[in-house]
Design an enzyme around this catalytic site. Structure first.
Site, short mmCIF file in Angstrom:
data_model
loop_
_atom_site.label_atom_id
_atom_site.label_comp_id
_atom_site.label_asym_id
_atom_site.label_seq_id
_atom_site.Cartn_x
_atom_site.Cartn_y
_atom_site.Cartn_z
N ASP A 288 -8.95 -1.22 1.20
CA ASP A 288 -10.11 -2.05 1.53
C ASP A 288 -9.75 -2.77 2.83
O ASP A 288 -8.76 -2.42 3.49
CB ASP A 288 -10.50 -2.98 0.36
CG ASP A 288 -9.48 -4.10 0.13
OD1 ASP A 288 -8.43 -4.12 0.79
OD2 ASP A 288 -9.76 -4.96 -0.73
N CYS B 243 -4.98 -2.59 -1.40
CA CYS B 243 -5.91 -3.70 -1.23
C CYS B 243 -5.06 -4.94 -0.95
O CYS B 243 -3.90 -4.81 -0.55
CB CYS B 243 -6.85 -3.86 -2.43
SG CYS B 243 -6.06 -4.23 -4.02
N THR C 226 -3.83 -7.50 -2.97
CA THR C 226 -2.72 -7.66 -3.91
C THR C 226 -2.30 -6.34 -4.55
O THR C 226 -1.22 -6.27 -5.15
CB THR C 226 -3.15 -8.58 -5.07
OG1 THR C 226 -4.30 -7.99 -5.69
CG2 THR C 226 -3.47 -9.98 -4.58
N HIS D 210 9.83 8.42 -14.40
CA HIS D 210 9.43 8.24 -15.80
C HIS D 210 7.93 8.39 -16.03
O HIS D 210 7.52 8.82 -17.11
CB HIS D 210 9.85 6.84 -16.29
CG HIS D 210 11.32 6.68 -16.44
ND1 HIS D 210 11.90 5.62 -17.14
CD2 HIS D 210 12.36 7.43 -15.99
CE1 HIS D 210 13.22 5.74 -17.12
NE2 HIS D 210 13.53 6.82 -16.41
N HIS E 96 10.10 11.89 -21.18
CA HIS E 96 8.99 11.19 -20.52
C HIS E 96 7.70 12.01 -20.59
O HIS E 96 6.61 11.45 -20.64
CB HIS E 96 9.36 10.87 -19.07
CG HIS E 96 10.61 10.07 -18.96
ND1 HIS E 96 10.72 8.80 -19.47
CD2 HIS E 96 11.83 10.39 -18.46
CE1 HIS E 96 11.94 8.35 -19.28
NE2 HIS E 96 12.64 9.29 -18.67
C1 RB5 Z 1 -10.13 -8.90 -0.98
O1 RB5 Z 1 -10.33 -10.19 -0.55
C2 RB5 Z 1 -9.22 -8.88 -2.19
O2 RB5 Z 1 -9.84 -9.50 -3.26
C3 RB5 Z 1 -8.82 -7.45 -2.53
O3 RB5 Z 1 -8.23 -6.86 -1.44
C4 RB5 Z 1 -7.85 -7.26 -3.67
O4 RB5 Z 1 -6.70 -8.02 -3.46
C5 RB5 Z 1 -8.38 -7.39 -5.02
O5 RB5 Z 1 -7.69 -7.25 -6.00
#
Ligand code: RB5
Length: 154
Positions: A9, A66, A68, A99, A134
């Site tokens: 993203d 993304c 996180t 695994h 596994h």
């Molecule tokens: C975008 O602001 C953020 O929410 C997205 O990249 C992600 O971290 C969501 O889990």
């Protein structure tokens, strides 16, 4: 060489671009599922496109990024047959291949730096699945997918 795809993203865009350049330099081909710039987008759209491409056997494995890695994790692991693994250290990366036979590598572009991400990608690409005990566990997940798909419930 297996077919590889990548998507992100807006929060993962910068890391996606640097991973594409890194893999290009190493001679690894991969398909870029977007986005093309860091304008704000919704991570489910991009996670879904990679998960579907794997399920449709258009690609073998994918990398999604993304902010996180959590949003992408939630999205891709809804799909039967997808084993998406959020990695921010090398031990987890090695284990998720040996695994868990991870078929989607998930990273947080706001969590890890470029250098670590490159090491994670290389380890994830180069580490084979161990099979054996596994495989039996993966078969149980496959059976769970099958039950959920046919009954919609357990
Ligand atoms: C975008 O602001 C953020 O929410 C997205 O990249 C992600 O971290 C969501 O889990």
């Amino acid at each position: 060489m297996k077919k590889l795809a990548i998507a992100s993203d807006h929060a993962g865009f910068e890391l996606k671009e640097s991973i594409i350049a890194y893999l290009h330099d190493k001679g690894v081909e991969l398909e870029d599922f977007g986005p093309e710039n860091n304008d704000r987008v919704d991570y489910p759209d991009y996670g879904i496109s990679i998960a579907q491409a794997i399920r449709e056997k258009k690609v073998d494995r994918g990398i999604v990024i993304c902010g996180t890695g959590v949003g992408m994790s939630i999205v891709v692991n809804r799909f039967p047959g997808i084993r998406g693994t959020l990695c921010s250290d090398l031990y987890t990366t090695k284990m998720c291949r040996e695994h868990n036979d991870s078929n989607i590598l998930i990273m947080g572009g706001r969590v890890i730096g470029k250098g670590l991400a490159e090491e994670i990608v290389t380890m994830w690409l180069d580490t084979p699945f161990e099979g054996g005990r596994h495989q039996k566990r993966l078969d149980k997940i496959k059976e769970l997918d099958r039950k959920l798909e046919t009954k919609g419930d357990l």
